[in-house]
Scaffold this motif. Structure first.
Motif, PDB file in Angstrom:
ATOM      1  N   LEU A   1     -89.603 100.296  24.928  1.00 11.83           N
ATOM      2  CA  LEU A   1     -88.658  99.501  25.704  1.00 11.83           C
ATOM      3  C   LEU A   1     -89.378  98.732  26.808  1.00 11.83           C
ATOM      4  N   ASP A   2     -88.881  97.535  27.064  1.00 11.06           N
ATOM      5  CA  ASP A   2     -89.411  96.731  28.156  1.00 11.06           C
ATOM      6  C   ASP A   2     -88.548  96.916  29.401  1.00 11.06           C
ATOM      7  N   GLY A   3     -89.159  96.729  30.555  1.00 11.18           N
ATOM      8  CA  GLY A   3     -88.399  96.815  31.793  1.00 11.18           C
ATOM      9  C   GLY A   3     -88.295  98.228  32.318  1.00 11.18           C
ATOM     10  N   PRO A   4     -87.811  98.379  33.545  1.00 15.81           N
ATOM     11  CA  PRO A   4     -87.697  99.709  34.167  1.00 15.81           C
ATOM     12  C   PRO A   4     -86.582 100.544  33.556  1.00 15.81           C
ATOM     13  N   LEU A   5     -86.729 101.852  33.658  1.00 13.59           N
ATOM     14  CA  LEU A   5     -85.699 102.791  33.223  1.00 13.59           C
ATOM     15  C   LEU A   5     -85.153 103.477  34.473  1.00 13.59           C
ATOM     16  N   LEU A   6     -83.986 103.035  34.919  1.00 13.48           N
ATOM     17  CA  LEU A   6     -83.409 103.527  36.165  1.00 13.48           C
ATOM     18  C   LEU A   6     -82.623 104.799  35.903  1.00 13.48           C
ATOM     19  N   LEU A   7     -83.061 105.898  36.493  1.00 10.79           N
ATOM     20  CA  LEU A   7     -82.398 107.195  36.297  1.00 10.79           C
ATOM     21  C   LEU A   7     -81.790 107.748  37.584  1.00 10.79           C
ATOM     22  N   GLY A   8     -82.298 107.359  38.748  1.00  6.77           N
ATOM     23  CA  GLY A   8     -81.828 107.921  40.011  1.00  6.77           C
ATOM     24  C   GLY A   8     -80.428 107.454  40.375  1.00  6.77           C
ATOM     25  N   LEU A   9     -79.634 108.374  40.896  1.00  4.72           N
ATOM     26  CA  LEU A   9     -78.257 108.067  41.299  1.00  4.72           C
ATOM     27  C   LEU A   9     -78.227 107.422  42.677  1.00  4.72           C
ATOM     28  N   GLY A  10     -77.136 106.679  42.933  1.00  3.84           N
ATOM     29  CA  GLY A  10     -76.914 106.114  44.248  1.00  3.84           C
ATOM     30  C   GLY A  10     -76.267 107.122  45.193  1.00  3.84           C
ATOM     31  N   GLY A  11     -76.037 106.706  46.430  1.00  6.08           N
ATOM     32  CA  GLY A  11     -75.519 107.618  47.450  1.00  6.08           C
ATOM     33  C   GLY A  11     -74.169 108.214  47.106  1.00  6.08           C
ATOM     34  N   THR A  12     -73.221 107.390  46.675  1.00 10.44           N
ATOM     35  CA  THR A  12     -71.889 107.886  46.336  1.00 10.44           C
ATOM     36  C   THR A  12     -71.945 108.853  45.164  1.00 10.44           C
ATOM     37  N   GLN A  13     -72.745 108.512  44.152  1.00  7.76           N
ATOM     38  CA  GLN A  13     -72.887 109.391  42.989  1.00  7.76           C
ATOM     39  C   GLN A  13     -73.525 110.724  43.365  1.00  7.76           C
ATOM     40  N   LEU A  14     -74.520 110.671  44.244  1.00  6.87           N
ATOM     41  CA  LEU A  14     -75.162 111.922  44.694  1.00  6.87           C
ATOM     42  C   LEU A  14     -74.151 112.818  45.404  1.00  6.87           C
ATOM     43  N   ALA A  15     -73.306 112.221  46.253  1.00  5.77           N
ATOM     44  CA  ALA A  15     -72.298 113.011  46.973  1.00  5.77           C
ATOM     45  C   ALA A  15     -71.318 113.654  45.997  1.00  5.77           C
ATOM     46  N   LEU A  16     -70.883 112.908  44.993  1.00  4.79           N
ATOM     47  CA  LEU A  16     -69.945 113.453  44.007  1.00  4.79           C
ATOM     48  C   LEU A  16     -70.591 114.573  43.186  1.00  4.79           C
ATOM     49  N   LEU A  17     -71.859 114.373  42.825  1.00  9.84           N
ATOM     50  CA  LEU A  17     -72.549 115.412  42.052  1.00  9.84           C
ATOM     51  C   LEU A  17     -72.721 116.682  42.874  1.00  9.84           C
ATOM     52  N   ALA A  18     -73.087 116.532  44.148  1.00  6.41           N
ATOM     53  CA  ALA A  18     -73.249 117.706  45.015  1.00  6.41           C
ATOM     54  C   ALA A  18     -71.924 118.431  45.214  1.00  6.41           C
ATOM     55  N   LEU A  19     -70.855 117.688  45.433  1.00 12.19           N
ATOM     56  CA  LEU A  19     -69.537 118.294  45.620  1.00 12.19           C
ATOM     57  C   LEU A  19     -69.086 119.007  44.349  1.00 12.19           C
ATOM     58  N   THR A  20     -69.351 118.394  43.202  1.00  9.60           N
ATOM     59  CA  THR A  20     -69.005 119.025  41.931  1.00  9.60           C
ATOM     60  C   THR A  20     -69.766 120.337  41.742  1.00  9.60           C
ATOM     61  N   ALA A  21     -71.068 120.335  42.073  1.00  7.04           N
ATOM     62  CA  ALA A  21     -71.882 121.544  41.906  1.00  7.04           C
ATOM     63  C   ALA A  21     -71.379 122.683  42.788  1.00  7.04           C
ATOM     64  N   VAL A  22     -71.115 122.380  44.067  1.00 10.15           N
ATOM     65  CA  VAL A  22     -70.650 123.423  44.993  1.00 10.15           C
ATOM     66  C   VAL A  22     -69.294 123.961  44.561  1.00 10.15           C
ATOM     67  N   THR A  23     -68.395 123.054  44.208  1.00 11.97           N
ATOM     68  CA  THR A  23     -67.047 123.473  43.798  1.00 11.97           C
ATOM     69  C   THR A  23     -67.096 124.301  42.523  1.00 11.97           C
ATOM     70  N   ALA A  24     -67.920 123.887  41.560  1.00  9.56           N
ATOM     71  CA  ALA A  24     -68.010 124.616  40.299  1.00  9.56           C
ATOM     72  C   ALA A  24     -68.562 126.020  40.505  1.00  9.56           C
ATOM     73  N   VAL A  25     -69.549 126.160  41.385  1.00  7.92           N
ATOM     74  CA  VAL A  25     -70.094 127.495  41.681  1.00  7.92           C
ATOM     75  C   VAL A  25     -69.008 128.399  42.253  1.00  7.92           C
ATOM     76  N   LEU A  26     -68.248 127.891  43.208  1.00  4.96           N
ATOM     77  CA  LEU A  26     -67.174 128.691  43.809  1.00  4.96           C
ATOM     78  C   LEU A  26     -66.084 129.020  42.795  1.00  4.96           C
ATOM     79  N   THR A  27     -65.889 128.135  41.817  1.00  2.00           N
ATOM     80  CA  THR A  27     -64.890 128.383  40.780  1.00  2.00           C
ATOM     81  C   THR A  27     -65.353 129.460  39.809  1.00  2.00           C
ATOM     82  N   VAL A  28     -66.629 129.435  39.440  1.00  2.00           N
ATOM     83  CA  VAL A  28     -67.141 130.283  38.363  1.00  2.00           C
ATOM     84  C   VAL A  28     -67.424 131.709  38.821  1.00  2.00           C
ATOM     85  N   VAL A  29     -67.910 131.880  40.050  1.00  2.00           N
ATOM     86  CA  VAL A  29     -68.377 133.194  40.503  1.00  2.00           C
ATOM     87  C   VAL A  29     -67.355 134.317  40.318  1.00  2.00           C
ATOM     88  N   PRO A  30     -66.055 134.125  40.641  1.00  2.00           N
ATOM     89  CA  PRO A  30     -65.114 135.247  40.501  1.00  2.00           C
ATOM     90  C   PRO A  30     -64.803 135.624  39.058  1.00  2.00           C
TER      91      PRO A  30
END
Length: 366
Positions: A312-341
């Protein structure tokens, strides 16, 4: 025998996927008029329902967690093939396609499918019960894969943009594939019981009691038809994507929202299969589908994209932006609290569905 064969060929679960694939060959790469788009969309919906049916037949034959694994991997393999095809055909427009697709899959599975499953399970008997050991291990693997593949590229300094250097991409690909392979070995081998449905007392339900498993021949036929149906789902979703793009543009929405819509369509088989399992009080199967799909999406996509990047030619952009990072972090924390019990009520299901709604809204209005 001829009557049985005719009956099998006229079964809608056989006819619809075949018709959908034939329509895919006829319409691929062409500009479609409105009536044809409606027909393709109808066949796509029928192929989704057929895929769920055949996935359940296969799952009933091989048992859990193999059934969930078959559906998750089959959908992901076909989806990855579609991503690579699009990236090769138009690299200048698809530099962030892999990132957007994988992130959408993670948000839809870890919030949409998981939240819907918990909500349906809790509505059935007030509390949804599942095995926190297996689900927690799956969630930890998803979070690790997502962080290595989607978060780290935003903060590396080897390249100016949110992308890996070749060496970093190779490491991420090998690590992703190794983690996914290790999880599959654990899920299907030494700790298989961690991924089986449990009753209200936490006791494993090792087998369904109400129906006789299908024959090996019937299961193989359903496996083949499952693959046909999934090819039709992914391919027809791509076929009607120009119409979706036109609708998105007419609504003044960001072009990236097209990827969200297509991801929602592609993940419909897992969504419906998970919902049906939750309604049968088999929430663990639903969570296997949700987290297994997220894991397969990352663990298989990143290695394939790493290999494809050679051509493939050109860059391969994989890093998330600020809003996406916040949503991913919130999803991870919430999912952990959901699953543990190991138990969840309608509140936890509702929280995850709200997170999915936030993801869709912010994708439409960044």
């Amino acid at each position: 025998m001829p009557a049985l064969l005719r009956s099998r060929l006229t079964d809608w679960t056989v006819a619809v996927p075949v018709l959908a694939v034939l329509m895919l060959f006829v319409t691929w790469g062409r500009e479609l008029p409105g009536p044809v788009v409606v027909v393709v969309a109808a066949l796509l919906g029928g192929a989704v329902l057929a895929a769920v049916h055949h996935a359940e037949v296969v799952a009933h034959r091989v048992g859990e967690p193999y059934g969930s694994l078959v559906l998750a991997v089959a959908v992901t393999v076909i989806e990855v093939a579609l991503i690579v095809t699009l990236m090769i055909s138009g690299p200048e427009k698809t530099q962030s396609l892999a990132r957007d697709t994988v992130f959408a899959a993670v948000m839809i599975t870890c919030n949409g499918i998981l939240g819907l499953s918990l909500l349906l399970g809790a509505l059935r008997r007030r509390v949804a019960v599942f095995n926190p050991e297996g689900t927690g291990g799956a969630l930890a693997t998803v979070i690790t894969l997502a962080t290595l593949s989607l978060v780290i590229p935003t903060f590396t300094t080897a390249r100016p943009g949110p992308e890996f250097s070749p060496a970093q991409l190779t490491f991420a690909a090998v690590a992703s594939l190794a983690l996914y392979g290790l999880f599959v070995l654990v899920q299907t081998g030494r700790h298989r019981d961690y991924f089986l449905p449990v009753d209200s007392r936490g006791q494993v339900i090792d087998a369904e009691e109400h129906a006789k498993p299908p024959t090996t021949r019937a299961a193989l036929v359903s496996l083949g038809l499952l693959l046909v149906a999934l090819v039709a789902v992914v391919g027809d979703a791509k076929t009607i994507s120009p119409t979706i793009e036109a609708g998105v543009a007419a609504a003044n929405l960001p072009h990236a929202f097209v990827g969200v819509i297509i991801a929602l369509l592609v993940l419909l088989p897992e969504t419906l299969a998970a919902a049906r399992a939750a309604r049968r009080d088999r929430v663990q199967i639903s969570l296997n589908l949700a987290l297994g799909s997220a894991m397969a999406s990352i663990g298989l996509t990143i290695p394939v994209i790493a290999i494809a990047s050679i051509w493939l030619d050109g860059p391969l952009l994989l890093g998330l932006g600020g809003t996406q990072l916040a949503l991913l972090a919130l999803t991870a924390v919430t999912a952990v609290l959901t699953v543990v019990p190991g138990r969840a009520n309608v509140l936890q299901g509702g929280v995850h569905l709200v997170l999915l709604a936030a993801f869709v809204f912010l994708a439409a209005s960044p």
